[in-house]
Structure formats: structure tokens, C-alpha cells
Motif scaffolding. Structure first.
Motif, PDB file in Angstrom:
ATOM      1  N   VAL A   7       0.850  -1.192   0.000  1.00 50.44           N
ATOM      2  CA  VAL A   7       0.000   0.000   0.000  1.00 50.44           C
ATOM      3  C   VAL A   7       0.884   1.240   0.000  1.00 50.44           C
ATOM      4  O   VAL A   7       1.799   1.352   0.805  1.00 50.44           O
ATOM      5  CB  VAL A   7      -0.918   0.024   1.246  1.00 50.44           C
ATOM      6  CG1 VAL A   7      -1.797   1.261   1.243  1.00 50.44           C
ATOM      7  CG2 VAL A   7      -1.745  -1.250   1.329  1.00 50.44           C
ATOM      8  N   VAL A   9       0.508   5.447   0.127  1.00 53.86           N
ATOM      9  CA  VAL A   9      -0.332   6.631   0.296  1.00 53.86           C
ATOM     10  C   VAL A   9       0.552   7.830  -0.045  1.00 53.86           C
ATOM     11  O   VAL A   9       1.545   8.096   0.621  1.00 53.86           O
ATOM     12  CB  VAL A   9      -0.881   6.741   1.734  1.00 53.86           C
ATOM     13  CG1 VAL A   9      -1.744   7.990   1.877  1.00 53.86           C
ATOM     14  CG2 VAL A   9      -1.674   5.492   2.107  1.00 53.86           C
ATOM     15  N   ARG A  18      -5.282  12.415  -0.686  1.00 51.12           N
ATOM     16  CA  ARG A  18      -4.061  11.664  -0.960  1.00 51.12           C
ATOM     17  C   ARG A  18      -4.400  10.454  -1.829  1.00 51.12           C
ATOM     18  O   ARG A  18      -5.309   9.689  -1.506  1.00 51.12           O
ATOM     19  CB  ARG A  18      -3.431  11.204   0.352  1.00 51.12           C
ATOM     20  CG  ARG A  18      -3.041  12.375   1.238  1.00 51.12           C
ATOM     21  CD  ARG A  18      -2.503  11.937   2.551  1.00 51.12           C
ATOM     22  NE  ARG A  18      -1.132  11.446   2.383  1.00 51.12           N
ATOM     23  CZ  ARG A  18      -0.291  11.233   3.376  1.00 51.12           C
ATOM     24  NH1 ARG A  18      -0.681  11.431   4.618  1.00 51.12           N
ATOM     25  NH2 ARG A  18       0.916  10.798   3.149  1.00 51.12           N
ATOM     26  N   VAL A  20      -4.207   6.820  -3.275  1.00 51.97           N
ATOM     27  CA  VAL A  20      -3.930   5.536  -2.632  1.00 51.97           C
ATOM     28  C   VAL A  20      -3.728   4.489  -3.715  1.00 51.97           C
ATOM     29  O   VAL A  20      -4.562   4.325  -4.612  1.00 51.97           O
ATOM     30  CB  VAL A  20      -5.094   5.108  -1.704  1.00 51.97           C
ATOM     31  CG1 VAL A  20      -4.807   3.755  -1.078  1.00 51.97           C
ATOM     32  CG2 VAL A  20      -5.338   6.160  -0.636  1.00 51.97           C
ATOM     33  N   THR A  29      -8.713   8.552  -4.215  1.00 55.07           N
ATOM     34  CA  THR A  29      -8.160   9.605  -3.381  1.00 55.07           C
ATOM     35  C   THR A  29      -8.850   9.580  -2.030  1.00 55.07           C
ATOM     36  O   THR A  29     -10.080   9.635  -1.956  1.00 55.07           O
ATOM     37  CB  THR A  29      -8.346  10.983  -4.046  1.00 55.07           C
ATOM     38  OG1 THR A  29      -7.700  10.961  -5.323  1.00 55.07           O
ATOM     39  CG2 THR A  29      -7.753  12.091  -3.191  1.00 55.07           C
ATOM     40  N   ALA A  30      -8.059   9.476  -0.990  1.00 48.81           N
ATOM     41  CA  ALA A  30      -8.578   9.498   0.376  1.00 48.81           C
ATOM     42  C   ALA A  30      -8.464  10.917   0.919  1.00 48.81           C
ATOM     43  O   ALA A  30      -7.430  11.560   0.752  1.00 48.81           O
ATOM     44  CB  ALA A  30      -7.794   8.529   1.263  1.00 48.81           C
ATOM     45  N   ASP A  35     -11.503   7.108   4.852  1.00 43.49           N
ATOM     46  CA  ASP A  35     -11.516   6.767   3.426  1.00 43.49           C
ATOM     47  C   ASP A  35     -10.472   5.698   3.136  1.00 43.49           C
ATOM     48  O   ASP A  35     -10.737   4.733   2.407  1.00 43.49           O
ATOM     49  CB  ASP A  35     -11.229   7.991   2.558  1.00 43.49           C
ATOM     50  CG  ASP A  35     -12.276   9.071   2.668  1.00 43.49           C
ATOM     51  OD1 ASP A  35     -13.428   8.773   3.047  1.00 43.49           O
ATOM     52  OD2 ASP A  35     -11.929  10.240   2.397  1.00 43.49           O
ATOM     53  N   LEU A  36      -9.286   5.871   3.687  1.00 40.71           N
ATOM     54  CA  LEU A  36      -8.218   4.898   3.478  1.00 40.71           C
ATOM     55  C   LEU A  36      -8.604   3.540   4.039  1.00 40.71           C
ATOM     56  O   LEU A  36      -8.407   2.512   3.389  1.00 40.71           O
ATOM     57  CB  LEU A  36      -6.917   5.386   4.116  1.00 40.71           C
ATOM     58  CG  LEU A  36      -5.738   4.419   4.038  1.00 40.71           C
ATOM     59  CD1 LEU A  36      -5.390   4.062   2.605  1.00 40.71           C
ATOM     60  CD2 LEU A  36      -4.541   4.988   4.772  1.00 40.71           C
ATOM     61  N   ILE A  58       2.011  -0.169   4.984  1.00 45.71           N
ATOM     62  CA  ILE A  58       1.678   1.101   4.341  1.00 45.71           C
ATOM     63  C   ILE A  58       2.913   1.986   4.243  1.00 45.71           C
ATOM     64  O   ILE A  58       3.576   2.267   5.232  1.00 45.71           O
ATOM     65  CB  ILE A  58       0.553   1.822   5.103  1.00 45.71           C
ATOM     66  CG1 ILE A  58      -0.685   0.922   5.126  1.00 45.71           C
ATOM     67  CG2 ILE A  58       0.245   3.168   4.458  1.00 45.71           C
ATOM     68  CD1 ILE A  58      -1.823   1.445   5.949  1.00 45.71           C
ATOM     69  N   TRP A  60       3.873   5.517   3.693  1.00 40.92           N
ATOM     70  CA  TRP A  60       3.372   6.891   3.735  1.00 40.92           C
ATOM     71  C   TRP A  60       4.390   7.789   3.049  1.00 40.92           C
ATOM     72  O   TRP A  60       5.476   7.989   3.555  1.00 40.92           O
ATOM     73  CB  TRP A  60       3.170   7.345   5.177  1.00 40.92           C
ATOM     74  CG  TRP A  60       2.107   6.568   5.889  1.00 40.92           C
ATOM     75  CD1 TRP A  60       2.291   5.472   6.669  1.00 40.92           C
ATOM     76  CD2 TRP A  60       0.716   6.827   5.875  1.00 40.92           C
ATOM     77  NE1 TRP A  60       1.091   5.030   7.143  1.00 40.92           N
ATOM     78  CE2 TRP A  60       0.100   5.854   6.670  1.00 40.92           C
ATOM     79  CE3 TRP A  60      -0.088   7.791   5.262  1.00 40.92           C
ATOM     80  CZ2 TRP A  60      -1.280   5.810   6.874  1.00 40.92           C
ATOM     81  CZ3 TRP A  60      -1.453   7.751   5.470  1.00 40.92           C
ATOM     82  CH2 TRP A  60      -2.040   6.781   6.264  1.00 40.92           C
ATOM     83  N   PRO A  65       0.219   9.753   8.563  1.00 38.21           N
ATOM     84  CA  PRO A  65      -1.231   9.608   8.524  1.00 38.21           C
ATOM     85  C   PRO A  65      -2.029  10.765   9.138  1.00 38.21           C
ATOM     86  O   PRO A  65      -3.245  10.782   9.053  1.00 38.21           O
ATOM     87  CB  PRO A  65      -1.468   8.325   9.322  1.00 38.21           C
ATOM     88  CG  PRO A  65      -0.296   8.209  10.214  1.00 38.21           C
ATOM     89  CD  PRO A  65       0.846   8.798   9.460  1.00 38.21           C
ATOM     90  N   TRP A  68      -3.843  15.225   5.614  1.00 41.91           N
ATOM     91  CA  TRP A  68      -4.681  14.857   4.456  1.00 41.91           C
ATOM     92  C   TRP A  68      -4.902  16.008   3.509  1.00 41.91           C
ATOM     93  O   TRP A  68      -5.405  15.821   2.404  1.00 41.91           O
ATOM     94  CB  TRP A  68      -6.007  14.282   4.941  1.00 41.91           C
ATOM     95  CG  TRP A  68      -5.765  13.010   5.653  1.00 41.91           C
ATOM     96  CD1 TRP A  68      -5.552  12.851   7.005  1.00 41.91           C
ATOM     97  CD2 TRP A  68      -5.597  11.724   5.091  1.00 41.91           C
ATOM     98  NE1 TRP A  68      -5.280  11.544   7.291  1.00 41.91           N
ATOM     99  CE2 TRP A  68      -5.309  10.826   6.130  1.00 41.91           C
ATOM    100  CE3 TRP A  68      -5.662  11.233   3.789  1.00 41.91           C
ATOM    101  CZ2 TRP A  68      -5.090   9.479   5.918  1.00 41.91           C
ATOM    102  CZ3 TRP A  68      -5.461   9.888   3.573  1.00 41.91           C
ATOM    103  CH2 TRP A  68      -5.175   9.034   4.632  1.00 41.91           C
TER     104      TRP A  68
END
Length: 69
Positions: A7, A9, A18, A20, A29-30, A35-36, A58, A60, A65, A68
Motif C-alpha cells: 500500500v 499513500v 491523498r 492511494v 483519493t482518500a 476513506d483509506l 503502508i 506513507w 497519517p 490529508w
């Protein structure tokens, strides 16, 4: 961790949100952590919001996180 989803982001875009990507496929897009979590659920990865922030699955990009927009 063989068979685990990869994953990514991406950093927040100038317009917000962002992108994904899971295993090379852009899921969308989150605009927030929820949303993610939903994107990951649809991809078969069940994680609680608290787990998403620290999951080694993930990557990043740019910021973590908590950002956003």
C-alpha cells in the motif's frame, strides 16, 4: 509477509486528498483516514484506523497519517 498487499499513500495534493495505490493499482483519493480504511477493506485488508497509522504494510509518502490536506 509473503502475499501481503503493498500500500502506498501519496503526499496530499494541492487540491486536497491523498492518492492511494495498492499493489500497483490506484484505488482513489482518500480525504481522511476513514476513506483509506474503506479502500483497504475493499482490497481485502481489514485494519482498524489505529492500526493503519502504524502498519508496516503502508508506505506513507511525504507525510504521515495525520496530514490529508
Amino acid at each position: 509477509m509473503a502475499g501481503a498487499l503493498r500500500v502506498v499513500v501519496y503526499p496530499p495534493s494541492p487540491s486536497g486528498g491523498r492518492r492511494v495505490r495498492v499493489d500497483g493499482e490506484i484505488l482513489g483519493t482518500a480525504y481522511r483516514l476513514a476513506d483509506l480504511v474503506e479502500f483497504l477493506r475493499r482490497a481485502g485488508l481489514e485494519l482498524e484506523p489505529e492500526e493503519v497509522a502504524r502498519s508496516p504494510l503502508i508506505d506513507w509518502r511525504g507525510v504521515g497519517p495525520d496530514r490529508w490536506t
